[in-house]
Motif scaffolding. Sequence first.
Motif, PDB file in Angstrom:
ATOM      1  N   VAL A 197      31.325  36.333  43.695  1.00 27.22           N
ATOM      2  CA  VAL A 197      30.558  35.797  44.816  1.00 27.22           C
ATOM      3  C   VAL A 197      30.586  36.728  46.018  1.00 27.22           C
ATOM      4  O   VAL A 197      29.550  37.046  46.605  1.00 27.22           O
ATOM      5  CB  VAL A 197      31.087  34.396  45.209  1.00 27.22           C
ATOM      6  CG1 VAL A 197      30.402  33.898  46.482  1.00 27.22           C
ATOM      7  CG2 VAL A 197      30.861  33.413  44.069  1.00 27.22           C
ATOM      8  N   HIS A 198      31.774  37.139  46.418  1.00 26.05           N
ATOM      9  CA  HIS A 198      31.912  37.919  47.655  1.00 26.05           C
ATOM     10  C   HIS A 198      31.860  39.422  47.400  1.00 26.05           C
ATOM     11  O   HIS A 198      31.402  40.188  48.235  1.00 26.05           O
ATOM     12  CB  HIS A 198      33.230  37.553  48.341  1.00 26.05           C
ATOM     13  CG  HIS A 198      33.407  38.190  49.691  1.00 26.05           C
ATOM     14  ND1 HIS A 198      33.028  37.557  50.863  1.00 26.05           N
ATOM     15  CD2 HIS A 198      33.905  39.393  50.054  1.00 26.05           C
ATOM     16  CE1 HIS A 198      33.290  38.353  51.894  1.00 26.05           C
ATOM     17  NE2 HIS A 198      33.827  39.470  51.430  1.00 26.05           N
ATOM     18  N   GLY A 199      32.345  39.844  46.229  1.00 28.45           N
ATOM     19  CA  GLY A 199      32.430  41.274  45.955  1.00 28.45           C
ATOM     20  C   GLY A 199      33.754  41.832  46.422  1.00 28.45           C
ATOM     21  O   GLY A 199      34.646  41.109  46.869  1.00 28.45           O
ATOM     22  N   GLY A 200      33.896  43.128  46.325  1.00 27.48           N
ATOM     23  CA  GLY A 200      35.138  43.756  46.739  1.00 27.48           C
ATOM     24  C   GLY A 200      35.522  44.876  45.793  1.00 27.48           C
ATOM     25  O   GLY A 200      34.788  45.204  44.852  1.00 27.48           O
ATOM     26  N   LEU A 201      36.682  45.447  46.050  1.00 25.00           N
ATOM     27  CA  LEU A 201      37.193  46.548  45.229  1.00 25.00           C
ATOM     28  C   LEU A 201      38.302  46.028  44.332  1.00 25.00           C
ATOM     29  O   LEU A 201      39.307  45.505  44.817  1.00 25.00           O
ATOM     30  CB  LEU A 201      37.723  47.668  46.121  1.00 25.00           C
ATOM     31  CG  LEU A 201      38.356  48.863  45.387  1.00 25.00           C
ATOM     32  CD1 LEU A 201      37.295  49.640  44.603  1.00 25.00           C
ATOM     33  CD2 LEU A 201      39.068  49.784  46.365  1.00 25.00           C
ATOM     34  N   LYS A 202      38.144  46.170  43.031  1.00 31.10           N
ATOM     35  CA  LYS A 202      39.180  45.781  42.083  1.00 31.10           C
ATOM     36  C   LYS A 202      40.168  46.936  41.904  1.00 31.10           C
ATOM     37  O   LYS A 202      39.754  48.072  41.645  1.00 31.10           O
ATOM     38  CB  LYS A 202      38.565  45.412  40.736  1.00 31.10           C
ATOM     39  CG  LYS A 202      37.662  44.187  40.787  1.00 31.10           C
ATOM     40  CD  LYS A 202      37.105  43.877  39.404  1.00 31.10           C
ATOM     41  CE  LYS A 202      36.205  42.654  39.422  1.00 31.10           C
ATOM     42  NZ  LYS A 202      35.661  42.348  38.075  1.00 31.10           N
ATOM     43  N   VAL A 203      41.444  46.623  42.048  1.00 33.59           N
ATOM     44  CA  VAL A 203      42.498  47.627  41.906  1.00 33.59           C
ATOM     45  C   VAL A 203      43.575  47.085  40.986  1.00 33.59           C
ATOM     46  O   VAL A 203      44.027  45.948  41.159  1.00 33.59           O
ATOM     47  CB  VAL A 203      43.128  47.991  43.278  1.00 33.59           C
ATOM     48  CG1 VAL A 203      44.262  48.996  43.088  1.00 33.59           C
ATOM     49  CG2 VAL A 203      42.081  48.544  44.224  1.00 33.59           C
ATOM     50  N   ARG A 204      44.004  47.889  40.034  1.00 32.34           N
ATOM     51  CA  ARG A 204      45.117  47.497  39.172  1.00 32.34           C
ATOM     52  C   ARG A 204      46.422  48.072  39.722  1.00 32.34           C
ATOM     53  O   ARG A 204      46.476  49.242  40.114  1.00 32.34           O
ATOM     54  CB  ARG A 204      44.900  47.998  37.747  1.00 32.34           C
ATOM     55  CG  ARG A 204      43.778  47.294  37.003  1.00 32.34           C
ATOM     56  CD  ARG A 204      43.815  47.651  35.531  1.00 32.34           C
ATOM     57  NE  ARG A 204      42.764  46.988  34.777  1.00 32.34           N
ATOM     58  CZ  ARG A 204      42.709  46.957  33.444  1.00 32.34           C
ATOM     59  NH1 ARG A 204      43.663  47.567  32.745  1.00 32.34           N
ATOM     60  NH2 ARG A 204      41.734  46.327  32.823  1.00 32.34           N
ATOM     61  N   TYR A 205      47.432  47.233  39.719  1.00 31.21           N
ATOM     62  CA  TYR A 205      48.768  47.682  40.127  1.00 31.21           C
ATOM     63  C   TYR A 205      49.203  48.887  39.299  1.00 31.21           C
ATOM     64  O   TYR A 205      49.795  49.843  39.813  1.00 31.21           O
ATOM     65  CB  TYR A 205      49.761  46.529  39.958  1.00 31.21           C
ATOM     66  CG  TYR A 205      51.212  46.927  40.070  1.00 31.21           C
ATOM     67  CD1 TYR A 205      51.800  47.146  41.306  1.00 31.21           C
ATOM     68  CD2 TYR A 205      52.002  47.080  38.925  1.00 31.21           C
ATOM     69  CE1 TYR A 205      53.138  47.510  41.415  1.00 31.21           C
ATOM     70  CE2 TYR A 205      53.334  47.432  39.018  1.00 31.21           C
ATOM     71  CZ  TYR A 205      53.896  47.650  40.265  1.00 31.21           C
ATOM     72  OH  TYR A 205      55.218  48.014  40.355  1.00 31.21           O
ATOM     73  N   GLU A 206      48.885  48.842  38.015  1.00 30.40           N
ATOM     74  CA  GLU A 206      49.281  49.938  37.131  1.00 30.40           C
ATOM     75  C   GLU A 206      48.639  51.260  37.555  1.00 30.40           C
ATOM     76  O   GLU A 206      49.275  52.316  37.529  1.00 30.40           O
ATOM     77  CB  GLU A 206      48.893  49.605  35.683  1.00 30.40           C
ATOM     78  CG  GLU A 206      49.660  48.434  35.082  1.00 30.40           C
ATOM     79  CD  GLU A 206      49.125  47.071  35.482  1.00 30.40           C
ATOM     80  OE1 GLU A 206      49.759  46.059  35.122  1.00 30.40           O
ATOM     81  OE2 GLU A 206      48.057  47.008  36.136  1.00 30.40           O
ATOM     82  N   ASP A 207      47.372  51.200  37.985  1.00 27.35           N
ATOM     83  CA  ASP A 207      46.701  52.419  38.452  1.00 27.35           C
ATOM     84  C   ASP A 207      47.289  52.885  39.783  1.00 27.35           C
ATOM     85  O   ASP A 207      47.440  54.084  40.016  1.00 27.35           O
ATOM     86  CB  ASP A 207      45.195  52.164  38.616  1.00 27.35           C
ATOM     87  CG  ASP A 207      44.510  51.920  37.288  1.00 27.35           C
ATOM     88  OD1 ASP A 207      45.039  52.348  36.250  1.00 27.35           O
ATOM     89  OD2 ASP A 207      43.440  51.276  37.297  1.00 27.35           O
ATOM     90  N   LEU A 208      47.596  51.925  40.657  1.00 25.64           N
ATOM     91  CA  LEU A 208      48.174  52.280  41.949  1.00 25.64           C
ATOM     92  C   LEU A 208      49.493  53.018  41.779  1.00 25.64           C
ATOM     93  O   LEU A 208      49.797  53.942  42.546  1.00 25.64           O
ATOM     94  CB  LEU A 208      48.393  51.010  42.788  1.00 25.64           C
ATOM     95  CG  LEU A 208      49.014  51.193  44.170  1.00 25.64           C
ATOM     96  CD1 LEU A 208      48.128  52.049  45.072  1.00 25.64           C
ATOM     97  CD2 LEU A 208      49.280  49.835  44.816  1.00 25.64           C
ATOM     98  N   THR A 209      50.271  52.647  40.770  1.00 25.48           N
ATOM     99  CA  THR A 209      51.584  53.273  40.577  1.00 25.48           C
ATOM    100  C   THR A 209      51.536  54.522  39.699  1.00 25.48           C
ATOM    101  O   THR A 209      52.342  55.422  39.873  1.00 25.48           O
ATOM    102  CB  THR A 209      52.572  52.270  39.950  1.00 25.48           C
ATOM    103  OG1 THR A 209      52.086  51.851  38.672  1.00 25.48           O
ATOM    104  CG2 THR A 209      52.750  51.060  40.851  1.00 25.48           C
ATOM    105  N   ARG A 210      50.580  54.574  38.774  1.00 25.36           N
ATOM    106  CA  ARG A 210      50.522  55.716  37.857  1.00 25.36           C
ATOM    107  C   ARG A 210      49.674  56.858  38.399  1.00 25.36           C
ATOM    108  O   ARG A 210      49.971  58.029  38.142  1.00 25.36           O
ATOM    109  CB  ARG A 210      49.974  55.261  36.495  1.00 25.36           C
ATOM    110  CG  ARG A 210      50.867  54.276  35.760  1.00 25.36           C
ATOM    111  CD  ARG A 210      50.155  53.658  34.568  1.00 25.36           C
ATOM    112  NE  ARG A 210      50.934  52.585  33.961  1.00 25.36           N
ATOM    113  CZ  ARG A 210      50.431  51.687  33.106  1.00 25.36           C
ATOM    114  NH1 ARG A 210      49.135  51.755  32.767  1.00 25.36           N
ATOM    115  NH2 ARG A 210      51.193  50.737  32.598  1.00 25.36           N
ATOM    116  N   THR A 211      48.619  56.516  39.121  1.00 22.82           N
ATOM    117  CA  THR A 211      47.754  57.544  39.724  1.00 22.82           C
ATOM    118  C   THR A 211      47.538  57.185  41.190  1.00 22.82           C
ATOM    119  O   THR A 211      46.421  56.837  41.601  1.00 22.82           O
ATOM    120  CB  THR A 211      46.407  57.644  38.978  1.00 22.82           C
ATOM    121  OG1 THR A 211      45.781  56.351  38.986  1.00 22.82           O
ATOM    122  CG2 THR A 211      46.606  58.106  37.549  1.00 22.82           C
TER     123      THR A 211
END
Length: 284
Positions: A197-211
């Motif tokens: 509905v609102h939109g936004g940026l999807k972020v995975r914790y795994e990506d935040l920590t690995r890259t």
Amino acid sequence: MYARGEEAVKANELAVRAVRAARRRTRRDGKAAVIPFRQGPATRFRLVPEPVFVLSYLRSGSTLMRVVLNSHSQICAPLEMHLRALRVTTQKANLLELALKELGLTNRELENMLWDRILYDQLNKSGKSFVVDKTPHNTLSWERIHRYWPRAKFIILYRHPVPVVRSMMKAHPNANEEQWAEQITRFARALDRASEVHGGLKVRYEDLTRTPEKTTREICDFLGLPWEQQMVDYGTQQHGGFTRGLGDWSDKIKAGSIEPAPPDPAPEDIPPYLTEACKLMGYL
């Protein structure tokens, strides 16, 4: 001209009915519905028109996200503020109730205005450009945020549900694992609807920590900010302490460095009661 008196009350009743109808459609159809927001005195003016909200579940890495964001020279990310729990009461003050009615203001709008004012206070004190509220339970109030701040930015943070449940069970060994799974699924549904509905940026914790550099660059692009190296070196910055009950306060987060998440569980290791959450979050 703003609606006054009975006109304001009627407008508010119509808005409430529209929201309830949209929620019924969501439950019936299983699809997200656009939730209308009321155009009134409290919705035409924002001290912070474009706040950033990190939507997530508990133990999904939201404190790490907070300190990473707070390390940027233009992003203010305080501790969990739990502002959705603010309550305004009139204590049956007849004249005050009459005055608010004439102004077309409800208690909920006053609560939203106070929420907005506190965000502005934090932003003003920091001298930065963006303020972030990362309280996980805001996820369950995304419709309210969507209506009051239609220009808000959502960072939707995911983490694989299996390690989340393990972490919850480690902290609460006497709890029921399937109850935690039900709660995660509830949040996963809310995250999915908020994104649709609102939109936004999807972020995975795994990506935040690995890259971390790649992921933080994507976040900066989403916010329209230049990337800064100190985001991945958050330990070099001040973050206002780590308070028990207001996010992660473990030695790991205090260490000031980003540690890669372990490999994701294999599909066959995902219990049936976590299947829906894993699918909604893109892990299956």
